[in-house]
Design an enzyme around this catalytic site. Structure first.
Site, PDB file in Angstrom:
ATOM      1  N   GLU A 130       0.761  -0.894  -0.006  1.00 24.55           N
ATOM      2  CA  GLU A 130       0.663  -0.040  -0.029  1.00 24.55           C
ATOM      3  C   GLU A 130       1.058   1.057   0.258  1.00 24.55           C
ATOM      4  O   GLU A 130       2.141   0.981   0.237  1.00 24.55           O
ATOM      5  CB  GLU A 130      -1.420   0.016   0.910  1.00 24.55           C
ATOM      6  N   THR A 161       1.654  -5.640 -10.166  1.00 25.94           N
ATOM      7  CA  THR A 161       2.420  -6.568 -10.835  1.00 25.94           C
ATOM      8  C   THR A 161       1.363  -7.201 -11.526  1.00 25.94           C
ATOM      9  O   THR A 161       0.232  -8.046 -11.013  1.00 25.94           O
ATOM     10  CB  THR A 161       3.226  -7.372 -10.610  1.00 25.94           C
ATOM     11  N   GLN A 244       8.232 -19.827  -2.615  1.00 23.34           N
ATOM     12  CA  GLN A 244       7.985 -20.315  -4.203  1.00 23.34           C
ATOM     13  C   GLN A 244       8.464 -18.694  -4.394  1.00 23.34           C
ATOM     14  O   GLN A 244       8.811 -19.058  -5.634  1.00 23.34           O
ATOM     15  CB  GLN A 244       7.086 -21.104  -4.186  1.00 23.34           C
ATOM     16  N   GLU A 245       7.706 -17.667  -4.063  1.00 18.92           N
ATOM     17  CA  GLU A 245       7.644 -16.569  -5.098  1.00 18.92           C
ATOM     18  C   GLU A 245       9.637 -15.988  -4.883  1.00 18.92           C
ATOM     19  O   GLU A 245      10.019 -15.660  -5.895  1.00 18.92           O
ATOM     20  CB  GLU A 245       6.412 -15.229  -4.298  1.00 18.92           C
ATOM     21  N   ARG A 246      10.052 -16.075  -3.478  1.00 22.16           N
ATOM     22  CA  ARG A 246      11.594 -15.458  -3.441  1.00 22.16           C
ATOM     23  C   ARG A 246      12.296 -16.184  -4.248  1.00 22.16           C
ATOM     24  O   ARG A 246      13.399 -15.883  -4.646  1.00 22.16           O
ATOM     25  CB  ARG A 246      11.696 -15.759  -2.090  1.00 22.16           C
ATOM     26  N   HIS A 341      31.267  -2.974 -20.888  1.00 21.24           N
ATOM     27  CA  HIS A 341      31.016  -2.482 -22.197  1.00 21.24           C
ATOM     28  C   HIS A 341      31.478  -1.535 -22.392  1.00 21.24           C
ATOM     29  O   HIS A 341      31.076  -0.697 -24.110  1.00 21.24           O
ATOM     30  CB  HIS A 341      29.283  -2.868 -22.082  1.00 21.24           C
ATOM     31  N   THR A 368      12.675  -7.077   0.553  1.00 13.16           N
ATOM     32  CA  THR A 368      13.731  -6.202   0.451  1.00 13.16           C
ATOM     33  C   THR A 368      15.424  -7.193   1.057  1.00 13.16           C
ATOM     34  O   THR A 368      14.904  -8.143   1.761  1.00 13.16           O
ATOM     35  CB  THR A 368      14.296  -5.172   1.297  1.00 13.16           C
ATOM     36  N   GLU A 370      17.738  -6.515   2.503  1.00 15.67           N
ATOM     37  CA  GLU A 370      17.391  -6.250   4.232  1.00 15.67           C
ATOM     38  C   GLU A 370      16.627  -6.979   4.774  1.00 15.67           C
ATOM     39  O   GLU A 370      16.557  -7.890   6.252  1.00 15.67           O
ATOM     40  CB  GLU A 370      16.498  -4.509   5.030  1.00 15.67           C
TER      41      GLU A 370
END
Length: 382
Positions: A130, A161, A244-246, A341, A368, A370
């Protein structure tokens, strides 16, 4: 060192995904980048090809195969094709949102939602963050007050997302605003419910083809039948699904680092300075030797995490280790590759420049660095 994670079925699947991306995604990347959102057709064609909802049972129109290695193939190949932003919409759908529907839906909800999720006709998102509230999830203020057979939802979410394209938004709400963690529940808010509005498609540093939106809810009447699981269990549900997301984010980070290494190796072999390829300089060799070593070590740990995830043995702290280490590695690798590059690395026509911009968010979303270190630290009894 040869990877031992994948079997013949996964390699065949990889060839199919690669051909799909070349045919259906790569030709549209510039258009989607400019628009700030991938076409909804991406999801329907991916669903038709069998690349959505692989873990959804066949009886609901899915692949019936609960094996995260297939998800890993899609994530890796999207990055290899240069479709990091567009691919993120699919990985969010498959890797992050789908487990909530599989684990917490009632039979009625499964019949109502899973076929569309597998076909790509129902695009998913998850709304936790939020304005002003990110990591401190217990402090969310979006409320869902019971009113007969409905909840009355009020509040706002940001950085969501798939927020523009989504049809089903798993939304963290306070069904008991007096409580912190114990007051959180998960509601599925559907497209076109009166009072549900989408704000800006946010203008981001990178991942331009990925729609990231602000959402607002004003007296949205959501049927009680859209509650996922039980009231007050939302925080536990989120914690259970975060590993799983991480791992999915860590996977993308290592894939990005690996692709950056490959692209830079090709570049330094062809680019000359002082009459010789810059790849022949000792500094270049040392930098790329360090990168190659770190990427392979990270890949080995990540592959172990994926095996543990498939066996339902992945712990929150091991996933946190993978997430923070691999995303920090991605940042270091892409930055060093861009440096090799030279000035061309700063030009957006070169993939390394886009990879640099895309990489910065991975150390923030999904928890994050942290917060990940805090998770690991607490697991040590500190």
């Amino acid at each position: 060192m040869r990877r031992e994670l994948f079997e013949a079925d996964h390699q065949a699947f990889r060839e199919s995904v690669r051909a799909f991306l070349d045919r259906e995604v790569v030709p549209h990347l510039a258009e989607w980048d400019a628009a700030g959102v991938a076409s909804r057709d991406l999801f329907t064609v991916a669903g038709k090809a069998g690349f959505l909802g692989m873990a959804v049972p066949e009886s609901y129109g899915g692949g019936g195969v609960d094996d995260f290695r297939f998800n890993a193939v899609i994530g890796e190949e999207a990055i290899r094709a240069g479709a990091t932003a567009a691919g993120l919409g699919i990985t969010l759908h498959n890797d992050v949102a789908l487990p909530y529907f599989l684990r917490y839906c009632t039979e009625e909800q499964r019949r109502r939602w899973l076929p569309g999720i597998a076909s790509g006709e129902l695009i998913t998102a998850i709304a936790m963050t939020e304005p002003g509230i990110g990591s401190d999830l217990a402090s969310i203020s979006t409320s869902a007050i019971r009113d007969g057979d409905h909840y009355l939802v009020n509040g706002a979410k940001t950085f969501i997302t798939n927020g523009i394209n989504a049809d089903l938004v798993i939304t963290a709400v306070k069904t008991d605003p007096k409580q912190r963690h114990k007051g959180i529940s998960l509601l599925v808010i559907e497209r076109d419910m009166p009072g549900f509005e989408r704000g800006r498609n946010l203008d981001k540093l990178g991942l331009h083809a990925q729609d990231t939106a602000e959402l607002s809810f004003t007296d949205v009447r959501v049927p009680v039948g859209n509650l996922l699981g039980e009231e007050g269990q939302g925080f536990r549900q989120l914690v259970a699904n975060l590993p799983q997301e991480r791992v999915s984010i860590a996977l993308a980070a290592v894939a990005s680092a690996s692709v950056a290494l490959e692209q830079t190796l090709e570049y330094v072999k062809g680019r000359k300075a002082f009459g010789q390829p810059i790849g022949s300089f000792q500094n270049t060799r040392f930098v790329l030797a360090e990168i190659a070593t770190e990427v392979e070590i990270a890949q080995t740990y990540l592959d172990r995490c994926i095996r543990a995830l498939n066996a339902d043995e992945l712990t929150a702290e091991d996933a946190a280790k993978a997430k923070w280490w691999c995303t920090e590695l991605q940042g270091r690798v892409v930055d060093r590759c861009l440096q090799l590059h030279g000035g061309y690395g700063y030009m957006t026509e070169y993939p390394i420049a886009r990879a640099f911009a895309d990489a910065r968010i991975t150390r923030i979303y999904g928890g994050t660095t942290e917060i990940m270190k805090e998770v690991v630290g607490r697991s040590l009894g500190l």
